[in-house]
Design an enzyme around this catalytic site. Structure first.
Site, PDB file in Angstrom:
ATOM      1  CE  LYS A  25      -4.771   0.067   0.605  1.00 57.74           C
ATOM      2  NZ  LYS A  25      -5.368  -0.712   1.725  1.00 57.74           N
ATOM      3  CG  ASP A  53      -7.863   2.359   0.722  1.00 57.31           C
ATOM      4  OD1 ASP A  53      -9.029   2.805   0.826  1.00 57.31           O
ATOM      5  OD2 ASP A  53      -7.235   1.873   1.685  1.00 57.31           O
ATOM      6  CD  GLU A  82      -8.794  -0.946   1.131  1.00 55.06           C
ATOM      7  OE1 GLU A  82      -7.866  -1.230   0.345  1.00 55.06           O
ATOM      8  OE2 GLU A  82      -8.660  -0.926   2.356  1.00 55.06           O
ATOM      9  CB  SER A  94      -0.898  -0.018   1.246  1.00 61.02           C
ATOM     10  OG  SER A  94      -1.653   1.161   1.324  1.00 61.02           O
ATOM     11  CE  LYS A 120      -4.023   4.072   2.053  1.00 62.68           C
ATOM     12  NZ  LYS A 120      -5.205   3.479   2.699  1.00 62.68           N
ATOM     13  CE  LYS A 179      -7.033  -1.928   7.191  1.00 61.45           C
ATOM     14  NZ  LYS A 179      -7.016  -0.466   7.194  1.00 61.45           N
ATOM     15  N   GLY A 214      -3.862  -3.742   6.458  1.00 60.03           N
ATOM     16  CA  GLY A 214      -2.789  -3.393   7.386  1.00 60.03           C
ATOM     17  C   GLY A 214      -3.083  -2.099   8.103  1.00 60.03           C
ATOM     18  CG  ASP A 248     -10.371  -0.625   5.389  1.00 63.91           C
ATOM     19  OD1 ASP A 248     -10.585  -1.042   6.529  1.00 63.91           O
ATOM     20  OD2 ASP A 248      -9.297  -0.036   5.085  1.00 63.91           O
TER      21      ASP A 248
HETATM   22  O1  OSB Z   1      -7.098   2.055   4.610  1.00 68.13           O
HETATM   23  O2  OSB Z   1      -6.000   0.244   4.535  1.00 68.13           O
HETATM   24  C1  OSB Z   1      -6.112   1.420   4.929  1.00 68.13           C
HETATM   25  C2  OSB Z   1      -2.925   2.520   6.694  1.00 68.13           C
HETATM   26  C3  OSB Z   1      -3.463   3.214   7.745  1.00 68.13           C
HETATM   27  C4  OSB Z   1      -4.830   3.337   7.858  1.00 68.13           C
HETATM   28  C5  OSB Z   1      -5.665   2.763   6.910  1.00 68.13           C
HETATM   29  C6  OSB Z   1      -5.131   2.047   5.846  1.00 68.13           C
HETATM   30  C7  OSB Z   1      -3.736   1.959   5.727  1.00 68.13           C
HETATM   31  C8  OSB Z   1      -3.061   1.307   4.626  1.00 68.13           C
HETATM   32  C9  OSB Z   1      -1.656   0.778   4.880  1.00 68.13           C
HETATM   33  O3  OSB Z   1      -3.515   1.229   3.515  1.00 68.13           O
HETATM   34  C10 OSB Z   1      -1.609  -0.675   5.104  1.00 68.13           C
HETATM   35  C11 OSB Z   1      -0.275  -1.103   5.639  1.00 68.13           C
HETATM   36  O4  OSB Z   1       0.693  -1.090   4.885  1.00 68.13           O
HETATM   37  O5  OSB Z   1      -0.201  -1.456   6.832  1.00 68.13           O
HETATM   38 MG    MG Z   2      -8.322   0.868   3.424  1.00 69.55          MG
END
Ligand code: OSB
Ligand code: MG
Length: 371
Positions: free
Chosen positions: A164, A191, A216, A138, A166, A265, A293, A241
């Site tokens: 992934k 995401d 996402e 991510s 953002k 999660k 994560g 999520d």
């Molecule tokens: O939306 O999945 C998410 C990190 C912090 C809060 C929300 C998210 C995320 C990530 C990172 O996408 C996932 C990771 O590498 O731990």
């Molecule tokens: Mg997410």
């Protein structure tokens, strides 16, 4: 036989991530969190990690609320019970509303302790079957597109199996088009962390052309109705999520058609027991799942690896290697990714040792609570 608990130790840590991580809701670099240690009479030690952030921008919990809930409510409940199996921890906590990340931190420590007492890997205790798990990465919002393209290239070179990205308003279709052009065959997903509304439907229709494996949490954090409306209008699978806190939420989302993929999660859903139930339900209903994560340190990462070994975790998770986040992690060995996979450890419990000197180095508070 009941697990003969003697105490819990709450280690409050502060760790600095190598790179700031930017999402549509904010940017994180210094991470404060709790590692929970459950100690028993026989000298076994189980570890859990609380994934709540310092600021309530992903869910409502924070590091401070975690401490309050664990000290004032969860540990007293554990004290009243005789716990033989970690599934009983979820049940013991069920009459307290919410606070899933606090609950999962204690439950996770109990799962590790239980597996160590049984002499089996946590993955096996959970019903996991896979020996390796596929991993994606991510990537947070980057200052420029060329920064992003460079990052992607680097992570693909390291072997990560899907990317992934953002997105947020103004940093979405254009950005994804450039990435798709540069990487025509890479599995890519986006995401949004709830940054859009149904008014943006034409934008999501444009994304359909980019062959994303999923999008996402495009819409509001607590919504499943609008997501169902959006899913009916677009081909790209929606993955939920933020909207999912429980098996109940999963059942309603699937019934409504709010998504075609589920992000599990462990902290968000209140622990490993509920994660297993969600996994099983999604499997029965033909919904693939993957492990999300929360920028975890080694203990939380180890729990994520264990749950990802269950058979319906068919899509690569956000469970990247330790070095993607940390100069130094709190476990030995650190989590490493080779050719896009992590080997599920075979030692009892989480299967990684705690690096006691690292734990001490990063610790800013230590609370001992006798049982
Ligand atoms: O939306 O999945 C998410 C990190 C912090 C809060 C929300 C998210 C995320 C990530 C990172 O996408 C996932 C990771 O590498 O731990
Ligand atoms: Mg997410």
């Amino acid at each position: 036989m009941a697990i003969p608990l003697t105490k819990f130790i709450l280690h409050r840590l502060r760790m600095r991530m190598i790179d700031p991580f930017a999402t549509s809701f904010g940017t994180m670099q210094d991470k404060e969190f709790f590692v929970i240690e459950a100690v028993d009479e026989d000298g076994f030690r189980g570890y859990g990690e609380s994934v709540a952030f310092s600021i309530p921008w992903y869910t409502e919990e924070t590091v401070k609320t975690t401490k309050h809930i664990i000290e004032d409510f969860l540990i007293p409940l554990i004290r009243e019970q005789k716990i033989e199996h970690p599934d009983e921890v979820f049940l013991a906590f069920e009459r307290l509303r919410g606070n899933n990340m606090a609950k999962a931190a204690i439950e996770g420590a109990m799962w590790d302790l239980y597996a160590k007492r049984q002499g089996i890997p946590l993955a096996k205790a959970l019903g996991g079957e896979k020996e390796t798990i596929d991993v994606g990465i991510s990537i947070g919002l980057q200052p420029t597109v060329s920064d992003l393209l460079k990052k992607i290239e680097g992570f693909l070179d390291e072997g990560y199996k899907r990317i992934k990205l953002k997105i947020k308003p103004g940093h979405d279709v254009g950005l994804l088009r450039e990435v798709r052009k540069a990487f025509p065959d890479t599995p890519i997903m986006a995401d949004a962390n709830s940054a859009y509304t149904l008014e943006d439907i034409s934008l999501f229709k444009q994304l359909d052309e980019l062959d994303l494996i999923m999008i996402e949490q495009p819409l509001q954090h607590n919504d499943i109705i609008d997501h169902a409306k959006l899913q009916r209008e677009i081909n790209t699978p929606i993955c939920l999520d933020e909207s999912i806190y429980s098996l109940y939420d999963v059942q309603k989302a699937i019934e409504l058609g709010s998504c075609k993929v589920m992000n599990v999660k462990v902290g968000r859903v209140g622990g490993l027991s509920e994660s297993v139930r969600i996994h099983d339900y999604c499997k029965e209903h033909g919904i693939p799942v993957w492990c999300g994560g929360m920028l975890e340190a080694g203990v939380g990462r180890a729990h994520n690896i264990a749950i990802s070994s269950l058979s319906n975790f068919v899509l690569p998770g956000d469970t990247a290697g330790s070095s993607r986040y940390w100069e130094k992690d709190i476990i030995k060995p650190e989590v490493t990714v080779e050719n896009g996979v992590i080997h599920v450890p075979s030692a009892p419990g989480i299967g990684y040792e705690i690096d006691e000197s690292a734990l001490e180095e990063f610790r800013i508070e230590k609370i001992i609570i006798p049982i």
